[in-house]
Design a protein around this motif. Structure first.
Motif, mmCIF file in Angstrom:
data_model
loop_
_atom_site.group_PDB
_atom_site.id
_atom_site.type_symbol
_atom_site.label_atom_id
_atom_site.label_comp_id
_atom_site.label_asym_id
_atom_site.label_seq_id
_atom_site.Cartn_x
_atom_site.Cartn_y
_atom_site.Cartn_z
ATOM 1 N N GLU A 116 0.814 -1.217 0.000
ATOM 2 C CA GLU A 116 0.000 0.000 0.000
ATOM 3 C C GLU A 116 0.852 1.275 0.000
ATOM 4 O O GLU A 116 0.318 2.362 -0.193
ATOM 5 N N SER A 477 -1.034 10.427 8.543
ATOM 6 C CA SER A 477 -1.361 9.052 8.117
ATOM 7 C C SER A 477 -0.907 7.999 9.125
ATOM 8 O O SER A 477 -0.615 6.864 8.760
ATOM 9 N N HIS A 479 -0.976 5.087 11.604
ATOM 10 C CA HIS A 479 -1.732 3.831 11.597
ATOM 11 C C HIS A 479 -2.140 3.411 10.194
ATOM 12 O O HIS A 479 -2.780 2.385 10.032
ATOM 13 N N SER A 480 -1.819 4.195 9.197
ATOM 14 C CA SER A 480 -2.195 3.832 7.841
ATOM 15 C C SER A 480 -0.912 3.731 7.016
ATOM 16 O O SER A 480 0.192 3.706 7.555
ATOM 17 N N GLU A 483 2.715 6.828 6.224
ATOM 18 C CA GLU A 483 2.903 7.644 7.428
ATOM 19 C C GLU A 483 4.029 8.646 7.185
ATOM 20 O O GLU A 483 5.007 8.340 6.498
ATOM 21 N N HIS B 250 -12.531 9.545 3.212
ATOM 22 C CA HIS B 250 -11.789 8.297 3.445
ATOM 23 C C HIS B 250 -12.048 7.884 4.890
ATOM 24 O O HIS B 250 -12.562 8.666 5.693
ATOM 25 N N HIS B 253 -10.244 7.884 11.873
ATOM 26 C CA HIS B 253 -10.033 7.269 13.179
ATOM 27 C C HIS B 253 -11.320 7.407 13.998
ATOM 28 O O HIS B 253 -11.836 8.513 14.183
ATOM 29 N N SER B 352 -11.029 -2.460 11.761
ATOM 30 C CA SER B 352 -10.087 -1.524 12.349
ATOM 31 C C SER B 352 -10.867 -0.352 12.925
ATOM 32 O O SER B 352 -12.059 -0.196 12.662
ATOM 33 N N VAL B 354 -12.131 2.517 12.707
ATOM 34 C CA VAL B 354 -12.429 3.580 11.749
ATOM 35 C C VAL B 354 -13.918 3.923 11.728
ATOM 36 O O VAL B 354 -14.769 3.123 12.109
#
Lengths: 503, 503
Positions: A116, A477, A479-480, A483, B250, B253, B352, B354
């Protein structure tokens, strides 16, 4: 103003904006003279894969972090319990110290999928703008100013190796400027925070005496979305639940059996819909009962927090928000119920003409002081029961399903924990706020962050208050994938850490 | 009773149960003497992969089906339009015929995933019990009785090659017993029914004159769940919709933004929940308006249909049914709304923390006479709009999402079509019912099946009524893996087909 040297000019603008902290100013001068060296040390640390479950990798990180402290004359040791990444502990003893401060950070990073990422997560890359504004890869110029809006992309660039580097640079700056310390300083750098800190309690128990302090300064998380420094006095607790409801034993033809065989997707929709009203207020009985109210100081802090709601709506493409007109910063002081995801059979091109067999939702409940995970879970389960469901913990068999019109399997994640909130009125809280104000201009004060961190553990085991002193940009970003940290945030963080170390 | 020969005994039990049709009895005797030959021809046909999109394969099937008719002296030809599998057309002209009957079946099968099958889908296998009752693979004995409870597993074993073989065997039996025909007989064996019959309308148009008849007998689908023969006079129409609702651009958190940023999973839950009440009655305005009422004959037929609800609840592990106490057979005469699937972010171990970005549901609306797909879709869309949604057809951009508090993307599948229902009071309907009663004992008469088949197309283009005369067992895993036919159903089907051919 060209007649001033750049250092003097910065000092002047700092004073003009209220940034008068001598340690912070010393840190700024040091940083200006050593930007490349600071980034070189940072990049070296970011290049080390740091997943908590990768034992060899995580120990390489621990060794590097220890070495980094040792290079600054800090005595270190590894705090160990079996099966866990070590905590890197460091200590600076100050003769005649007025207090003992613990600086907490973590050197492990969130698990990831390298596919990713735009560039490999452990090969730090610099971009001239954020990736989502088409940032290009750039190389550091050999000399001259480094654009502080550039960003460094790597796992843990923000979360949470930036504070480690900021502390290291701050220590250098304090030494270089011969700034005297007033406090004993301890460092606790954890190695499995992103795995949920499963051994932190044992380590705190085991090293209780070593970890005595007046306050834990949690160096983690982002600054305010307005880019102003924020100081956060708590974190919400959390409890997670999986809910599965049952239709027919297996998928049925929707023409032959639809609207006769109960449809679990529709059952789940009705169940979830019963939990909140159209404005997002939770309608589960007693859900908001027992909330420990905010103090006057906390209320004032919330009222004074910058209003970023309109900007965030633009950033997130939102045409409305929930909460009956309350601002985001107000809502964070309430418990919340959020659907993380839901699933039943297949949709779109994958859909088939069936009555699904099951439907599942995962929800999280964020907790505030006064409501425990057990209480919150019991309220949710009580609500589901109140909607006519027979509750089971495992997969229900034929007999169970035929004996009850509605059956729900509810699994409560055992990893839930309480919220924590340190009073802003404590002398140590006031000292931290004064210090941060003087170092970084008037800071945003928040009673709690919206997210969950098990700070209660520290309070419970060590009876020390916690205060969170973040440095990362909010759009990092974390945790995604991809970062990143904005370089100016690292520079600001060095100044904040210098001021806090010297307070 | 051993003093009777087995044939005589069967004839006697048939008469005792009201099965007196001479053509059906002739077919029984023929079948008893030729079971192995019938199954051999069946198995050969089942061994041919028959997906509509596999042009070479589907033409091999068409050739085999043509040859099978030609072997019985039926003149055949292929009806073609460009880009489509051919319709195998066959004709038996009967001097002085009282009427013309068209027997419709299809020789293509549902798409499949071979990995899901216990044995390869085009390698017919015989089991001594159903697979879900641990049926073992068995070989046909060289001689002696074949257990009629055995099942043949293969793609299209039920749907829809069984009727083709039943017709072939019936033709043999009629010839063997020198039974005279009263009708002209035409055969229309389609090759892309399971692909949604995209070219059937063109073929019907192109061959309008050739396809003139008094009735289409649709040889497809299952008999009643009670195992009694059923004759079905219609099918529900259908329209499908995909609904996507939008939260943040998107995923966000859930701690930092949950219960402030609207959650699309919860929005979809509320939207779906608003469409039906707790008893499964659709609450969309006008949803039940315009239904063409059942005739007295149809009402009586519904009232007389065997009540299988309790058995089905046991089979499907259901603790309740929807529909306010109405029986399944009654509910099939109402339009229905069914959630085929829904999805938002991830659940369980994949979840997750989100706020999801979108949530999607696919629904199908089954239609009865009097309500068109356009009307039904407009009612659903009107309801969504009434819940405060701005409706878009494509992915909404930032401007659209920020301009409206709620945005839903609704896609109506263009393949929807009307319900059809042939009156049970027509003379041809009465003849079919009398014939079926005499061949198979008192049959279950249903105004409509719950599923959808585009029979309206035949009515619209050819102005001929359709009557469905199914032979497969209801538990045949049609459209799924491990499709099968119970051998007794094939035997019964041969008798029914013989009676209908001779009527």
């Amino acid at each position: 103003m060209k007649t001033f040297g750049i250092g003097l000019w910065l000092a002047w603008t700092a004073v003009a904006s209220g940034q008068s902290n001598p340690a912070a100013l010393a840190a700024r001068h040091w940083r200006e003279a050593h930007e490349r060296a600071i980034l070189a040390e940072f990049v070296e640390l970011l290049a080390m894969p740091n997943l908590a479950r990768d034992e060899a990798g995580i120990r390489r990180n621990a060794a590097a972090v220890s070495a980094l402290l040792e290079r600054r004359g800090v005595k270190t040791r590894l705090l160990e319990v079996p099966g866990a990444p070590p905590v890197v502990f460091g200590e600076i003893q100050t003769p005649g110290a007025k207090r003992t401060l613990i600086f907490y950070a973590h050197y492990d990073g969130q698990p990831l999928d390298p596919k990713e990422w735009a560039t490999p997560p452990w090969q730090p890359a610099i971009r001239n703008r954020p990736l989502d504004r088409n940032g290009d890869l750039v190389l550091l110029p050999a000399s001259g100013r480094i654009d502080p809006e550039w960003r460094i992309y790597a796992r843990s660039a923000s979360d949470d190796k930036a504070p480690v580097i900021a502390i290291a640079a701050a220590l250098d700056a304090l030494k270089g400027s011969r700034t005297a310390l007033d406090s004993n300083i301890k460092f606790v750098f954890e190695g499995e925070e992103e795995a949920g800190s499963p051994h932190l309690a044992s380590i705190l128990q085991k090293y209780k005496d070593l970890l005595a302090s007046d306050v834990w300064l949690i160096c983690d998380g982002p600054v305010h979305q307005s880019r102003r420094q924020q100081i956060v006095f708590g974190a919400r607790g959390i409890v997670e639940l999986d809910i599965t409801v049952y239709g027919p034993r297996h998928e049925l033809h929707s023409g032959h059996y639809g609207n006769w065989a109960p449809n679990p997707a529709m059952m789940l929709a009705r169940l979830l819909a019963s939990m909140k009203d159209d404005d997002g207020r939770v309608t589960i009985e007693h859900f908001y009962e027992g909330i420990e109210p905010l103090s006057e100081t906390e209320k004032r802090a919330v009222a004074e927090a910058p209003d970023v709601d309109r900007d965030l709506m633009g950033e997130f493409w939102l045409g409305r928000t929930e909460g009956g007109g309350k601002k985001l910063v107000e809502l964070l002081n309430l418990p919340s119920l959020n659907v993380r995801g839901m699933n039943s059979a297949r949709t779109g091109g994958q859909a088939s003409n069936v009555v699904p067999a099951t439907a599942t939702a995962t929800i999280d409940v964020r907790l505030v002081k006064g409501i425990s995970p057990e209480t919150a879970a019991a309220r949710v389960i009580g609500h589901i029961r109140g909607q006519g469901y027979f509750i089971v913990e495992g997969d229900p068999d034929r007999e169970t399903r035929m004996a009850h019109p509605r059956v729900a399997r509810v699994t409560v994640d055992p990893g839930g924990y309480n919220a924590s909130r340190t009073s802003m009125d404590l002398p140590i809280s006031q000292l931290v706020l004064r210090t941060a104000d003087s170092a970084r201009g008037p800071v945003v004060r928040l009673p709690t962050m919206g997210g969950s961190v098990p700070l209660f553990m520290i309070e419970q085991i060590l009876h020390a208050p916690t205060i969170t002193v973040p440095i990362a940009n909010h759009d990092n970003s974390q945790h995604s994938f991809n970062e990143n940290i904005r370089i100016q945030n690292l520079w600001d963080g060095i100044e904040l850490m210098a001021a806090l170390l010297a307070m």
